[in-house]
Design a protein around this motif. Structure first.
Motif, PDB file in Angstrom:
ATOM      1  N   HIS A   1      -6.647   3.355  -6.196  1.00  0.00           N
ATOM      2  CA  HIS A   1      -7.387   3.412  -4.932  1.00  0.00           C
ATOM      3  C   HIS A   1      -8.901   3.399  -5.164  1.00  0.00           C
ATOM      4  O   HIS A   1      -9.629   2.741  -4.418  1.00  0.00           O
ATOM      5  CB  HIS A   1      -6.964   4.616  -4.096  1.00  0.00           C
TER       6      HIS A   1
ATOM      7  N   ASP B   1       0.840  -1.213   0.000  1.00  0.00           N
ATOM      8  CA  ASP B   1       0.000   0.000   0.000  1.00  0.00           C
ATOM      9  C   ASP B   1       0.876   1.265   0.000  1.00  0.00           C
ATOM     10  O   ASP B   1       0.522   2.274  -0.615  1.00  0.00           O
ATOM     11  CB  ASP B   1      -0.901  -0.045   1.243  1.00  0.00           C
TER      12      ASP B   1
ATOM     13  N   HIS C   1      -7.001  -4.086   1.974  1.00  0.00           N
ATOM     14  CA  HIS C   1      -6.840  -2.869   1.173  1.00  0.00           C
ATOM     15  C   HIS C   1      -5.571  -2.882   0.317  1.00  0.00           C
ATOM     16  O   HIS C   1      -5.610  -2.669  -0.886  1.00  0.00           O
ATOM     17  CB  HIS C   1      -6.847  -1.647   2.110  1.00  0.00           C
TER      18      HIS C   1
ATOM     19  N   VAL D   1      -5.222  -2.598  -3.859  1.00  0.00           N
ATOM     20  CA  VAL D   1      -4.675  -1.443  -4.596  1.00  0.00           C
ATOM     21  C   VAL D   1      -3.342  -1.803  -5.249  1.00  0.00           C
ATOM     22  O   VAL D   1      -3.034  -1.332  -6.342  1.00  0.00           O
ATOM     23  CB  VAL D   1      -4.549  -0.179  -3.699  1.00  0.00           C
TER      24      VAL D   1
ATOM     25  N   HIS E   1       0.579   4.450  -2.537  1.00  0.00           N
ATOM     26  CA  HIS E   1       0.459   5.846  -2.098  1.00  0.00           C
ATOM     27  C   HIS E   1       1.531   6.711  -2.751  1.00  0.00           C
ATOM     28  O   HIS E   1       1.275   7.827  -3.191  1.00  0.00           O
ATOM     29  CB  HIS E   1       0.590   5.943  -0.581  1.00  0.00           C
TER      30      HIS E   1
HETATM   31 ZN   LIG Z   1      -4.006   2.919   0.444  1.00  0.00          ZN
END
Ligand SMILES: [Zn+2]
Length: 388
Positions: free
Chosen positions: A258, A189, A272, A276, A193
């Motif tokens: 996302h 993740d 999550h 992603v 980001h």
């Molecule tokens: Zn995230």
């Protein structure tokens, strides 16, 4: 006019002991039942007691926290009247703590009012401390709040510049015991980001450098942290990378992976980061095919072998991300995630509906039309390189 927001950040070995000097009267810890059982509440409470604070806690935050949980926690906070609220855990606990903080300060509001359009005026009763126990969401350095509306089975993207922790404690000792699977799911993740924060519509000079640095750290340290959880340097670097990427994308926004990943996670109940991360290479290819791209900067910063043009460098980046995911045991297609063809087909329209409702979709440098979104999910299901 633009803004760059950051909490005060205490990081590195022993960062938790900063709490020993905290001034205040009462602290309320918001966490989840698993961490509570493992003794994390006690560890943090011990530091707060050293500072002379009275401590209470709410240890009922579930993964993908619901509005009901947030309202229940808020009731407990109102009864205790703390001047510090501590979000302790992964993104779920920290996000829930942010929402509870607002509702404690503003009993006149409901959770859906927590938006950048509402002047919240938080900080009059309490301040917020975020203490991450995973290296992933970056919730400790962002104002984003993701909750789940259980009646609709949909994720809600809430938050405003005011829902940023006052203080973030990034102590790598808290992630030392994370199993490899969770290390990988959360760690990937960070990369999403970083890449999306660098390429979103709201990218800016202040977040760019943070995103590049965080991406580099993930490639270097995530495989080590997954392979050997006791690698203290890798743990510390990943904890820092998560907070750095949080500052980066928190001040520029995430994007298409996302928007699609939130939908995938909500529909198939998958973590999550896994969602992603899986979708990121497909969205990179899609955005690049549309003729807009800053992926070359990232590929060059990572020193990936590629030609100088945008297409070749974006392909190198997408390929490097797929390699990294395979190295740490992450699925690179929705089929590999264990979703059957029939379940996928049945859910496809809903996946697209949710993606279109997600606030992050408009942040993409190329926003897909409905038919493109359908195709993107299909390609991601089959693991095909996106060429449209
Ligand atoms: Zn995230």
């Amino acid at each position: 006019m633009w803004f760059f927001n950051s909490p005060e950040i205490v990081f590195g070995e022993d960062a938790l002991s900063y709490l020993d000097e905290l001034s205040g009267r009462r602290a309320f810890i918001v966490t989840d039942p698993v961490l509570h059982k493992l003794g994390f509440t006690e560890t943090v409470a011990a530091h707060l007691h050293k500072a002379g604070l009275e401590v209470a806690y709410f240890a009922e935050v579930e993964p993908e926290p619901s509005l009901e949980t947030v309202y229940r926690g808020t009731e407990a906070i109102r009864a205790f009247e703390p001047d510090w609220i501590v979000g302790l855990g992964g993104g779920s606990a920290m996000d829930a703590a942010k929402a509870m903080w607002v509702l404690y300060e503003r009993p006149d509001l409901t959770a859906d009012a927590i938006s950048p359009l509402e002047k919240l005026g938080v900080g009059k009763k309490a301040r917020l401390i975020a203490i991450p126990t995973t290296s992933g969401t970056g919730s400790e350095t962002t104002w984003a709040i993701v909750l789940t509306d259980t009646t609709e089975g949909r994720k809600l993207g809430l938050g405003s510049r005011e829902t940023l922790a006052t203080l973030a404690i990034v102590d790598p000792s808290l992630t030392a015991a994370l199993p490899p699977r969770i290390t990988a799911d959360t760690g990937i993740d960070v990369l999403v980001h970083a890449v999306e924060g660098y390429t979103s519509q709201w990218r800016n000079d202040f977040s760019d450098g943070l995103c590049l640095k965080a991406a580099q750290m993930v490639f270097e340290y995530l495989p080590r942290a997954v392979a050997d959880g006791s690698d203290r340097e890798a743990r510390e670097k990943m904890a820092n990378a998560a907070a750095i990427a949080g500052l980066g994308f928190g001040n520029s926004m995430a994007a298409l992976a996302h928007a699609m990943g939130h939908a995938l996670g909500a529909v198939f109940h998958q973590p999550h980061g896994r969602c992603v991360g899986l979708l990121l290479p497909y969205t990179i290819e899609f955005v690049t095919t549309g003729g807009v791209s800053r992926y070359a900067d990232i590929a060059h910063f990572l020193r990936l072998p590629c030609d100088d043009d945008e297409t070749s460098s974006a392909a190198a980046l997408a390929g490097a991300i797929r390699d990294l995911m395979q190295q740490i045991g992450q699925p690179v297609s929705i089929a590999e995630m264990g979703v059957s063809r029939a379940d996928f087909d049945a859910a496809l329209e809903r996946l697209c509906d949710f993606s279109e409702m997600d606030t992050q979709i408009v942040m993409s440098a190329r926003i897909p039309e409905r038919d493109e979104l359908v195709k993107l999910y299909r390609y991601a299901y089959e693991g095909r390189v996106v060429e449209f």
